[in-house]
Design a protein around this motif. Structure first.
Motif, mmCIF file in Angstrom:
data_model
loop_
_atom_site.group_PDB
_atom_site.id
_atom_site.type_symbol
_atom_site.label_atom_id
_atom_site.label_comp_id
_atom_site.label_asym_id
_atom_site.label_seq_id
_atom_site.Cartn_x
_atom_site.Cartn_y
_atom_site.Cartn_z
ATOM 1 N N ILE A 62 -21.895 72.249 80.865
ATOM 2 C CA ILE A 62 -20.805 72.141 79.900
ATOM 3 C C ILE A 62 -19.477 71.720 80.530
ATOM 4 C CG2 ILE A 62 -20.125 74.587 79.953
ATOM 5 C CD1 ILE A 62 -20.427 72.558 76.727
ATOM 6 N N GLY A 64 -18.939 69.482 82.850
ATOM 7 C CA GLY A 64 -18.890 68.034 83.063
ATOM 8 C C GLY A 64 -18.542 67.633 84.478
ATOM 9 N N MET A 154 -17.597 67.427 65.171
ATOM 10 C CA MET A 154 -18.152 68.274 66.238
ATOM 11 C C MET A 154 -19.136 67.492 67.095
ATOM 12 S SD MET A 154 -18.274 71.239 67.732
ATOM 13 C CE MET A 154 -19.239 71.163 69.241
ATOM 14 N N ASP A 155 -19.958 66.651 66.454
ATOM 15 C CA ASP A 155 -20.888 65.817 67.235
ATOM 16 C C ASP A 155 -20.120 64.990 68.272
ATOM 17 O OD1 ASP A 155 -23.110 66.656 65.829
ATOM 18 O OD2 ASP A 155 -23.084 64.979 64.410
ATOM 19 N N ALA A 157 -17.044 65.611 69.335
ATOM 20 C CA ALA A 157 -16.250 66.467 70.223
ATOM 21 C C ALA A 157 -17.084 67.116 71.314
ATOM 22 C CB ALA A 157 -15.549 67.547 69.401
ATOM 23 N N ALA A 158 -18.407 67.010 71.213
ATOM 24 C CA ALA A 158 -19.274 67.655 72.208
ATOM 25 C C ALA A 158 -19.217 66.970 73.569
ATOM 26 C CB ALA A 158 -20.711 67.685 71.694
ATOM 27 N N CYS A 159 -18.545 65.815 73.655
ATOM 28 C CA CYS A 159 -18.411 65.083 74.927
ATOM 29 C C CYS A 159 -17.848 65.997 76.014
ATOM 30 C CB CYS A 159 -17.476 63.890 74.733
ATOM 31 S SG CYS A 159 -16.971 63.104 76.265
ATOM 32 N N ILE A 160 -18.477 65.952 77.199
ATOM 33 C CA ILE A 160 -18.015 66.804 78.297
ATOM 34 C C ILE A 160 -17.206 66.020 79.334
ATOM 35 C CG2 ILE A 160 -19.833 68.544 78.048
ATOM 36 C CD1 ILE A 160 -21.354 67.142 80.334
ATOM 37 N N GLY A 161 -16.972 64.741 79.082
ATOM 38 C CA GLY A 161 -16.116 63.964 79.988
ATOM 39 C C GLY A 161 -16.665 63.829 81.393
ATOM 40 N N CYS A 162 -17.993 63.742 81.506
ATOM 41 C CA CYS A 162 -18.595 63.669 82.845
ATOM 42 C C CYS A 162 -18.514 62.263 83.422
ATOM 43 C CB CYS A 162 -20.044 64.146 82.804
ATOM 44 S SG CYS A 162 -21.141 63.102 81.817
ATOM 45 N N PHE A 177 -16.817 57.319 75.805
ATOM 46 C CA PHE A 177 -15.912 58.448 76.045
ATOM 47 C C PHE A 177 -14.679 58.366 75.146
ATOM 48 C CE2 PHE A 177 -12.010 59.797 78.242
ATOM 49 C CZ PHE A 177 -12.246 61.160 78.321
ATOM 50 N N ARG B 70 -9.713 70.108 82.189
ATOM 51 C CA ARG B 70 -10.666 70.340 81.113
ATOM 52 C C ARG B 70 -11.914 71.085 81.575
ATOM 53 N NH1 ARG B 70 -12.669 65.231 78.414
ATOM 54 N NH2 ARG B 70 -14.379 66.526 77.737
ATOM 55 N N ARG B 71 -12.068 71.288 82.896
ATOM 56 C CA ARG B 71 -13.315 71.862 83.376
ATOM 57 C C ARG B 71 -13.248 73.354 83.664
ATOM 58 N NH1 ARG B 71 -15.569 67.029 83.331
ATOM 59 N NH2 ARG B 71 -14.702 65.322 84.557
ATOM 60 N N PRO B 134 -12.986 71.383 65.828
ATOM 61 C CA PRO B 134 -13.953 71.310 64.725
ATOM 62 C C PRO B 134 -14.773 72.583 64.574
ATOM 63 C CG PRO B 134 -14.782 70.089 66.609
ATOM 64 C CD PRO B 134 -13.468 70.677 67.037
ATOM 65 N N GLN B 165 -15.617 75.507 74.735
ATOM 66 C CA GLN B 165 -15.367 74.093 75.034
ATOM 67 C C GLN B 165 -14.358 73.512 74.046
ATOM 68 O OE1 GLN B 165 -18.312 71.288 73.758
ATOM 69 N NE2 GLN B 165 -17.803 69.804 75.346
#
Lengths: 257, 645
Positions: A62, A64, A154-155, A157-162, A177, B70-71, B134, B165
């Motif tokens: 989570i 990322g 939400m779908d 927003a689930a991005c973890i920025g990895c 991204f 953010r981590r 959200p 998160q």
């Protein structure tokens, strides 16, 4: 299982890198990929060598932070998962595993497998938020949000920025991204007020930082550990064009929106 | 030197915070620009405080060890955030959230702080929704809620199983906006090494740049820590690999008091330990207990067969299952607080009813809920958690019950702070999990997010001004002052000392041993003999560490082993203080269970006459710690034995 590892080693951002070959033995299939690297590193330390440097933190998929390119795929062979959640049962005895850092000019190598992803932070700083200050927000239930909008937001927003989308893309494009954030906020009433300004600023920053363009191969979607969908890119393009055409005059923008 | 003054405002409980806010000193806009604030940590508390203070016009410097704010590990919080909105019309109120939190903490938290927490819980949700978080909604477009342990109402707001998160990304967005505006300067990949004090006040920090390896000096008119908990002292925990207690420990050694260090939360629903190569434990959200039922076999023979793979969970008949939480605690059932659920699991496993290869696991079963609600409903509620479980364990929880066991998760203890979140060092503030303040001896589920954001958005930005209003005449100090030089030298010497040991064993070798000592003697069940033994073992291990640790590489550039070594060196001291505190507290309360002090039914037995206080420890030199006590006077609620039956 016993494995041969070919790992990218690079002293710092200025040095030239190379592959080094290592062997690990008796790895349990229930061991996670990063735990396998821990075992390798212990081995190296006891031999008097320096360990392989890689980014990792939460080890539950989570934060990322983990970012390995394994046998030609970001986050390795398993789908919808980060490296830290991938277990060694995805590999077989005697296999050779090639481990590289993310490949992209916008993500320079810091050391070995560790890269600098601050470009992502800069894109968010350009506008990936709603411009409201703390305090004074109205009651949370004052604006009704249709469930489908909230779910789609939400779908996205689930991005973890990895950064695996960038690593997977032949153009090093950051469109997935950027579009995930643009689309999340454009779907919600709270984000609509500055949607046009946001998309223009974020895209402009993305372009400046050296990311490539999108040519619709969707490798990003295929490799995304959080299964962020490419429709977000379509939505961002639509937002972007609408913004370009209409942002001069707010009234016209409303017709287009 | 420092005096324990909780600075709780006078007056009726419900008026204290508004009265404080109306009377605290403010700093005018032109002076805010001249004041620097250092914030260490970018989790919920750190990011929200940095953003809010930046919006107000202060000059903020914010630090994180990760590559991006953010981590921070707040991101891993799954289940939700509590708020007393009463949107479900089930009788919730500020008072009820306050009461549940005090009771859940087994009457070891400060009333005024907890009431304030409950008061600002609602505005937190408003704030987050305005940021575009959200949260889950129902078909009418209103916010949805679920239940968490220790409550009989549904007050938990959630965003699938990724609430932490989404809240963190909201705060990170607000922080990013202030970075763009130039009010906040971000220092990522920086580890705080020590606090710089000038004339008895916190005035800056020494941080190590984790990319260059260089030590850097930073000045602030005030310093605020939001560095999280110290659960990684146990090596195996649900914390992130980098989560550490070093900032907290360094300021403790500079004079900040440590509150209730032994209060550790063992979370009941984690994926069990499976091998000695394991690096961390993965939590399965408490929200699963809304729809999952916890059980073990009624017969030992069945448990034995399960352990050897001769029997499957599904093959055990309903009447042969022991839903022990529902049996022992009918009023709360599977939703008892975490400490109660964890101990009950340990009790069953110790008695020989545990399942899984090691016998250290119990079932969390969704078959009844799936039959009642349908698989798609369960998937919508917990899909990502089920996926995570399947990836780790290689077993499908829709078909087979999950196997779970308690694991170290959270530390209620932390730096002692007064009502203003100020430590005993003037100018040093502490927020979130890093302070001791709101959860007493046990934290309720979905309350950590609430506290982090309460401290960062709504409390510290007010209270720190009350301090800073007296600092408007202090200029920005130069970092070449002797105090900065001296502190940096001390840090450099510590690092050189570690590097020069060149011993035979790796950092992880020591960390794993420390973790085992902590789990065996300072873990879920403690006793006098064990704690004394634990302290001896920790001291011996620490001596060995300083003689025999091997840190490869150099101080220049990235050196991840050196980062770990510095953290483990601090854990080796902190672990000892935790054991000392547990030894001092001759009672059982919340997450602190002393085997000598239990009721006939095996429940925690508090001793309010002697131990109704916050244990505040002061550093007095190597292995020397002096105990001070902050009495907990409950003016507004009646102190009772907790009862979830």
């Amino acid at each position: 299982m016993d494995l041969t590892l070919k790992i990218w080693k690079q002293k710092d951002s200025k040095s030239k890198g190379r592959f080094e070959t290592y062997k690990v033995k008796n790895i349990s299939p229930n061991c996670s990929f990063l735990e396998m690297l821990d075992i390798l590193n212990e081995q190296l330390i006891y031999k008097g060598d320096e360990p392989v440097v890689f980014d990792h933190d939460c080890r539950e998929g989570i934060c990322g932070m983990c970012s390995l390119y394994i046998n030609g795929r970001p986050h390795g062979p398993d789908k919808a998962i980060t490296v830290c959640q991938m277990h060694m049962r995805n590999f077989h005895d005697g296999q050779t595993v090639i481990i590289e850092p993310w490949r992209s000019r916008a993500f320079p190598v810091i050391r070995d497998l560790m890269v600098d992803r601050s470009a992502f932070d800069k894109i968010i700083q350009a506008g990936g938020y709603t411009s409201i200050n703390t305090g004074g927000a109205q009651d949370a239930n004052a604006i009704l949000i249709p469930k489908v909008d909230a779910d789609m937001a939400m779908d996205a927003a689930a991005c973890i920025g990895c950064g695996s989308c960038v690593a997977a893309c032949k153009n090093s494009s950051a469109m997935l991204f950027v579009s995930a954030k643009v689309s999340q906020l454009a779907l919600l009433p709270q984000g609509k007020a500055e949607a046009f300004e946001r998309v223009q600023k974020m895209v402009e920053t993305m372009d400046k930082l050296g990311f490539g363009n999108c040519t619709n191969t969707f490798a990003c979607e295929a490799e995304c550990p959080k299964e962020i969908k490419s429709w977000n890119i379509a939505k961002m393009n639509r937002e972007f064009i609408a913004a370009k055409m209409c942002s001069e005059k707010r009234k016209e923008a409303n017709f287009a929106g | 030197m420092s005096k324990l003054d909780s600075k709780v405002p006078k007056g009726p409980l419900a008026d204290k915070w508004s009265h404080y806010k109306s009377h605290a000193n403010l700093v005018n806009p032109s002076n805010k620009r001249k004041l620097d604030i250092i914030i260490v940590g970018t989790g919920l508390a750190g990011a929200s405080a940095a953003a809010s203070l930046g919006e107000m016009g202060f000059q903020v410097k914010v630090f994180c060890y990760q590559d991006s704010p953010r981590r921070a590990h707040s991101i891993a919080a799954q289940g939700g955030i509590n708020a007393s909105k009463n949107y479900q019309n089930d009788g919730d109120s500020v008072y009820r959230l306050f009461y549940d939190t005090i009771k859940g903490g087994d009457y070891r938290a400060r009333e005024a702080n907890v009431h304030r927490l409950a008061e600002v819980s609602g505005p937190i949700i408003d704030q987050c929704v305005a940021q575009g978080v959200p949260f889950a909604r129902d078909y009418g477009g209103l916010l949805d809620n679920r239940s968490f342990g220790g409550a009989q109402v549904s007050r938990t707001f959630y965003a699938r199983g990724q609430t932490g998160q989404q809240l963190l990304l909201g705060a990170y967005g607000a922080l990013s906006r202030q970075i763009e505006k130039g009010n906040v300067k971000l220092y990522e990949r920086h580890d705080m090494m020590d606090l710089v004090m000038i004339d008895g006040k916190a005035r800056g920090i020494i941080a190590r740049n984790l990319v260059t390896g260089e030590l850097e000096r930073f000045f602030g008119h005030a310093v605020a820590l939001a560095t999280g908990g110290y659960g990684n002292v146990f090596f195996l925990s649900t914390n992130a690999m980098g989560s550490n207690g070093s900032a907290v420990w360094q300021v403790y050694k500079k004079g900040a008091f440590f509150g209730n260090p032994c209060f550790t939360q063992i979370h009941p629903t984690c994926i069990p330990v499976h091998g000695d190569y394991q690096s961390k434990l993965t939590l399965m959200s408490e929200s699963l207990r809304n729809d999952g039922r916890i059980w073990v076999p009624k017969n030992k023979e069945d448990a034995e067969k399960l352990r050897h793979g001769k029997l499957k969970a599904k093959e055990i008949k309903e009447e042969d299952r022991d839903y022990y939480l529902e049996r022992r605690y009918p009023a709360f059932g599977n939703l008892v607080p975490r400490d109660v659920a964890s101990r009950a699991a340990k009790e069953r496993c110790d008695a020989g009813y545990g399942v899984g290869e090691t016998g250290l696991a119990v079932f969390l079963d969704f078959s009844e809920s799936i039959a009642r609600l349908g698989r798609n409903v369960i998937e919508e509620r917990y899909g990502n958690l089920f996926q995570m479980y399947e990836k780790i364990v290689d077993d499908n929880p829709y078909e087979m019950p999950m196997m779970i066991y308690p694991a170290v998760h959270y530390t209620m203890g932390g730096l002692w702070v007064d009502y203003e979140l100020q430590s005993t060092i003037p100018g040093l503030f502490v927020m979130g999990e890093a302070n001791f303040s709101d959860h007493g001896a046990n934290r309720l589920g979905a309350s950590a997010l609430m506290q982090g954001l309460a401290d960062g958005y709504f409390v510290l930005p007010y209270t720190i001004q009350n301090y800073l209003s007296n600092e408007i005449r202090t200029p920005r100090l130069k970092t070449d002052l002797p105090e900065f030089e001296k502190t940096e030298k001390e840090v450099k010497d510590r690092i050189d000392k570690l590097m020069n040991i060149k011993g035979k064993n790796s950092v992880d070798y020591f960390h794993k041993q420390l973790g085992k000592i902590m789990w065996d003697y300072v873990g879920m069940a403690r006793n006098e003999t064990g704690l004394k033994k634990g302290i001896e073992l920790i001291i011996a291990l620490r001596e060995e560490f300083w003689k025999d640790v091997l840190v490869p590489g150099t101080t220049a550039g990235v050196n991840t082993e050196l980062e770990k070594a510095l953290r483990v060196a601090d854990f080796l001291e902190l672990g000892e203080l935790m054991a000392m505190d547990a030894l001092n507290r001759n009672e059982s309360c919340g997450g602190h269970f002393r085997e000598e002090f239990q009721t006939d039914e095996g429940e925690a037995l508090r001793n309010d006459d002697t131990y109704k206080y916050v244990a505040c420890w002061e550093f007095k030199g190597n292995s020397q710690h002096e105990l001070h006590k902050e009495a907990l006077d409950y003016e507004f609620i009646e102190v009772k034995q907790r009862n979830y039956k």
